[in-house]
Write an enzyme that holds these catalytic residues in place. Sequence first.
Site, PDB file in Angstrom:
ATOM      1  N   LYS A  23      57.401   1.610  16.364  1.00 25.88           N
ATOM      2  CA  LYS A  23      56.712   0.446  16.953  1.00 25.88           C
ATOM      3  C   LYS A  23      56.018  -0.666  16.023  1.00 25.88           C
ATOM      4  CE  LYS A  23      52.316   0.929  18.737  1.00 25.88           C
ATOM      5  NZ  LYS A  23      51.453   0.416  18.280  1.00 25.88           N
ATOM      6  N   ASN A  24      54.996   0.379  15.080  1.00 26.89           N
ATOM      7  CA  ASN A  24      54.478  -0.434  13.948  1.00 26.89           C
ATOM      8  C   ASN A  24      55.432  -1.080  12.885  1.00 26.89           C
ATOM      9  OD1 ASN A  24      52.314   0.259  15.544  1.00 26.89           O
ATOM     10  ND2 ASN A  24      51.662   1.951  14.536  1.00 26.89           N
ATOM     11  N   ARG A  93      47.189  -6.083  21.037  1.00 24.12           N
ATOM     12  CA  ARG A  93      46.260  -6.200  20.202  1.00 24.12           C
ATOM     13  C   ARG A  93      46.911  -6.690  18.958  1.00 24.12           C
ATOM     14  NH1 ARG A  93      42.642  -6.901  16.780  1.00 24.12           N
ATOM     15  NH2 ARG A  93      43.437  -5.753  14.676  1.00 24.12           N
ATOM     16  N   CYS A 117      39.569  -3.425  20.896  1.00 22.28           N
ATOM     17  CA  CYS A 117      40.350  -2.942  21.682  1.00 22.28           C
ATOM     18  C   CYS A 117      39.956  -1.410  22.101  1.00 22.28           C
ATOM     19  CB  CYS A 117      42.048  -2.659  21.321  1.00 22.28           C
ATOM     20  SG  CYS A 117      41.744  -1.592  19.926  1.00 22.28           S
ATOM     21  N   ARG A 122      38.207  -3.750  15.749  1.00 18.62           N
ATOM     22  CA  ARG A 122      39.277  -4.434  15.080  1.00 18.62           C
ATOM     23  C   ARG A 122      39.054  -5.845  14.515  1.00 18.62           C
ATOM     24  NH1 ARG A 122      43.463  -1.470  17.552  1.00 18.62           N
ATOM     25  NH2 ARG A 122      44.918  -1.941  15.553  1.00 18.62           N
ATOM     26  N   PRO A 123      38.258  -5.978  13.594  1.00 17.08           N
ATOM     27  CA  PRO A 123      37.933  -7.144  13.116  1.00 17.08           C
ATOM     28  C   PRO A 123      39.055  -7.726  12.184  1.00 17.08           C
ATOM     29  CG  PRO A 123      36.870  -5.650  11.900  1.00 17.08           C
ATOM     30  CD  PRO A 123      37.368  -4.820  12.999  1.00 17.08           C
ATOM     31  N   ILE A 124      39.430  -8.891  11.995  1.00 19.85           N
ATOM     32  CA  ILE A 124      40.260  -9.637  11.121  1.00 19.85           C
ATOM     33  C   ILE A 124      39.771 -10.288   9.680  1.00 19.85           C
ATOM     34  CG2 ILE A 124      41.951  -9.712  13.032  1.00 19.85           C
ATOM     35  CD1 ILE A 124      41.061 -12.780  13.147  1.00 19.85           C
ATOM     36  N   ASP A 125      38.544  -9.771   9.676  1.00 20.28           N
ATOM     37  CA  ASP A 125      37.899 -10.659   8.221  1.00 20.28           C
ATOM     38  C   ASP A 125      38.775 -10.647   7.022  1.00 20.28           C
ATOM     39  OD1 ASP A 125      37.273  -7.869   8.697  1.00 20.28           O
ATOM     40  OD2 ASP A 125      35.903  -7.988   6.995  1.00 20.28           O
ATOM     41  N   LEU A 126      39.485  -9.579   6.790  1.00 21.93           N
ATOM     42  CA  LEU A 126      40.117  -9.346   5.582  1.00 21.93           C
ATOM     43  C   LEU A 126      41.543 -10.326   5.763  1.00 21.93           C
ATOM     44  CD1 LEU A 126      40.339  -5.517   5.191  1.00 21.93           C
ATOM     45  CD2 LEU A 126      38.748  -7.037   4.020  1.00 21.93           C
ATOM     46  N   ILE A 329      39.315   6.055  10.066  1.00 22.77           N
ATOM     47  CA  ILE A 329      39.733   4.790   9.870  1.00 22.77           C
ATOM     48  C   ILE A 329      39.209   3.904  11.107  1.00 22.77           C
ATOM     49  CG2 ILE A 329      41.811   3.475  10.028  1.00 22.77           C
ATOM     50  CD1 ILE A 329      41.854   5.164   7.564  1.00 22.77           C
ATOM     51  N   ARG A 399      53.038   1.647  25.866  1.00 26.47           N
ATOM     52  CA  ARG A 399      52.985   0.557  24.873  1.00 26.47           C
ATOM     53  C   ARG A 399      53.654   1.549  23.627  1.00 26.47           C
ATOM     54  NH1 ARG A 399      47.585   0.219  22.941  1.00 26.47           N
ATOM     55  NH2 ARG A 399      48.766  -1.047  21.419  1.00 26.47           N
TER      56      ARG A 399
HETATM   57  C1  EPZ Z   1      47.924  -0.543  12.277  1.00 26.79           C
HETATM   58  O1  EPZ Z   1      46.764  -1.389  12.884  1.00 26.79           O
HETATM   59  C2  EPZ Z   1      48.629   0.040  13.426  1.00 26.79           C
HETATM   60  N1  EPZ Z   1      49.064  -0.999  14.313  1.00 26.79           N
HETATM   61  C3  EPZ Z   1      47.750   0.875  13.978  1.00 26.79           C
HETATM   62  O2  EPZ Z   1      48.523   1.826  14.712  1.00 26.79           O
HETATM   63  C4  EPZ Z   1      47.231   1.995  12.879  1.00 26.79           C
HETATM   64  O3  EPZ Z   1      46.354   3.099  13.496  1.00 26.79           O
HETATM   65  C5  EPZ Z   1      46.750   1.227  11.855  1.00 26.79           C
HETATM   66  O4  EPZ Z   1      47.296   0.398  11.268  1.00 26.79           O
HETATM   67  C6  EPZ Z   1      46.005   2.251  10.740  1.00 26.79           C
HETATM   68  O5  EPZ Z   1      47.297   2.984  10.249  1.00 26.79           O
HETATM   69  C7  EPZ Z   1      50.196  -1.544  13.879  1.00 26.79           C
HETATM   70  O6  EPZ Z   1      51.013  -1.464  13.175  1.00 26.79           O
HETATM   71  C8  EPZ Z   1      50.630  -2.465  15.172  1.00 26.79           C
HETATM   72  P1  EPZ Z   1      44.133  -1.725   9.792  1.00 26.79           P
HETATM   73  P2  EPZ Z   1      45.807  -2.434  11.997  1.00 26.79           P
HETATM   74  O7  EPZ Z   1      44.067  -3.221   9.521  1.00 26.79           O
HETATM   75  O8  EPZ Z   1      46.578  -3.018  11.328  1.00 26.79           O
HETATM   76  C9  EPZ Z   1      39.355  -2.150   9.556  1.00 26.79           C
HETATM   77  C10 EPZ Z   1      48.920   2.682  17.011  1.00 26.79           C
HETATM   78  O9  EPZ Z   1      48.289   3.563  17.893  1.00 26.79           O
HETATM   79  N2  EPZ Z   1      39.601  -3.666   9.282  1.00 26.79           N
HETATM   80  O10 EPZ Z   1      44.714  -0.912   8.698  1.00 26.79           O
HETATM   81  O11 EPZ Z   1      44.729  -2.943  13.070  1.00 26.79           O
HETATM   82  C11 EPZ Z   1      39.817  -2.053  10.909  1.00 26.79           C
HETATM   83  O12 EPZ Z   1      38.537  -2.336  11.939  1.00 26.79           O
HETATM   84  C12 EPZ Z   1      47.859   1.656  16.476  1.00 26.79           C
HETATM   85  O13 EPZ Z   1      50.093   2.570  16.845  1.00 26.79           O
HETATM   86  C13 EPZ Z   1      38.825  -4.590   8.991  1.00 26.79           C
HETATM   87  O14 EPZ Z   1      37.438  -4.071   8.841  1.00 26.79           O
HETATM   88  O15 EPZ Z   1      45.161  -1.313  11.044  1.00 26.79           O
HETATM   89  C14 EPZ Z   1      40.077  -0.634  10.879  1.00 26.79           C
HETATM   90  O16 EPZ Z   1      38.785   0.227  10.879  1.00 26.79           O
HETATM   91  C15 EPZ Z   1      46.580   1.924  16.450  1.00 26.79           C
HETATM   92  N3  EPZ Z   1      38.996  -5.861   8.823  1.00 26.79           N
HETATM   93  C16 EPZ Z   1      40.661  -0.161   9.392  1.00 26.79           C
HETATM   94  O17 EPZ Z   1      40.369  -1.427   8.850  1.00 26.79           O
HETATM   95  C17 EPZ Z   1      40.270  -6.521   8.862  1.00 26.79           C
HETATM   96  O18 EPZ Z   1      40.396  -7.575   8.467  1.00 26.79           O
HETATM   97  C18 EPZ Z   1      42.166  -0.068   9.641  1.00 26.79           C
HETATM   98  O19 EPZ Z   1      42.695  -1.371  10.135  1.00 26.79           O
HETATM   99  C19 EPZ Z   1      41.395  -5.683   9.185  1.00 26.79           C
HETATM  100  C20 EPZ Z   1      41.095  -4.463   9.340  1.00 26.79           C
END
Ligand code: EPZ
Length: 418
Positions: A23-24, A93, A117, A122-126, A329, A399
């Site tokens: 999926k991911n 999401r 969610c 799930r911030p997107i600041d990065l 995480i 999902r």
């Molecule tokens: C991806 O989510 C996956 N989703 C998640 O799978 C997976 O758990 C996650 O990576 C970690 O491996 C998809 O690929 C669709 P991150 P993503 O950005 O990209 C913080 C599942 O169950 N963060 O690596 O959202 C964030 O809050 C899902 O299949 C910031 O602070 O994960 C989190 O604490 C759940 N700022 C950490 O980083 C940002 O701008 C990891 O997030 C982005 C992220």
Amino acid sequence: MSGKIEIEGGIPLRGQVRIRGAKNSALPILAATVMTEGASRIGSCPALSDVRASMEILKYLGCVVSFRDGVVYADSTELYGAPIPETLMREMRSSIIFLGAILARFGEARLSLPGGCDIGLRPIDLHLAALREMGARIEERGGIIRCYCPQGLRGADISLAFPSVGATENIMLAACAARGTTRIFNAAREPEIEDLAAFLNHAGARIGGAGSAEIVIAGGAELHGCEHTVIPDRIAAGSYLAAAAITGGSVSVVGARAEHLRTVLPVFRSAGCEVTETPEGIRLDAPPRLDAVNYIRTMPYPGFPTDLQAPLSACMCVARGTGIVRETIFENRYKHVPGLLRLGADIRLEGGCAVIRGVRKLTGADVEAADLRGGFALILAGLAAEGKTTVSGAEHIDRGYENVCGTLCSLGARVRAC
Ligand code: EPZ
């Protein structure tokens, strides 16, 4: 599927599961088709609600997209940049992954903030900070993100404070269209990142280093349609191995790649399971009762994956001894614990950890799934519990797990959607 899943527990699962595409990996690759001109054929796509939601967004943008027998056909030659409506954005999401692709294709993008969610804010600041470094101007107002880059995107050196999967993917997508070269430092190293890079390179991009902490993208590539097959879903594979482990059964996950689970298989072994890597995939033979694993800590890849934290926590509920599970995480990824407690587990949440003291047996009950992986954990506990368990909120599970009831029934489980 919405509604409930009913489980009659106590049956050791036996047999084999063919693991579908990840999926991911499928989701960012579908977003990436926005940047290609021409027809793409994406094989081994899982039939999941998140994949369907991504296809709806593509259709809304004007892409000609269809899904047949596990293959997505997408042609984004004629697209009209349009703001993606909130309804579509909220269905999934991870729709934020469209941001980089739309910005790269149209020079502007307007999306609603995906919002938090079930597992965290799930911030997107990065994501946004990186796009700004590449020349994008970004306004956030009233839950809407408006990005535009009148002078186009430019390559940049980007250091991520955290190896965010989504941010790494968005940067890769935007960087393909940027003038010049982009280097990402502290990039996410997940196999799904490598798979996205492989798709983009098949489409004409020039990306090196995917899978390592430093990724280099040469910009300015005109991307065309291509053929690609999505890698197998390592999280689904680990989840079904956990189903064998918790029920004292024996299951093979066919098509799974052991190299994607290098920090997961040893955990099953330390719980007393025999794990064999075969040319077809991975086989797990479980003991009648698992041993507790002292300490499981989730980490960015290649560490123990956060997406398998809840399924392995479920396994620990019936193990011999006490184990500690630490989620590092996401800040709110213990929402499966109340359901496990209702089933008779002995868990205490202390200082960001779950302290799990294994009990001899769980007893069936009605429980509620709050998120995708936590929902699957409740199904696992129901499979081990004595009597009947009903898991509501099954739409969360749909999902990320294709045909979960049919798959478990093929392993001998007494499970039905209702
Ligand atoms: C991806 O989510 C996956 N989703 C998640 O799978 C997976 O758990 C996650 O990576 C970690 O491996 C998809 O690929 C669709 P991150 P993503 O950005 O990209 C913080 C599942 O169950 N963060 O690596 O959202 C964030 O809050 C899902 O299949 C910031 O602070 O994960 C989190 O604490 C759940 N700022 C950490 O980083 C940002 O701008 C990891 O997030 C982005 C992220």
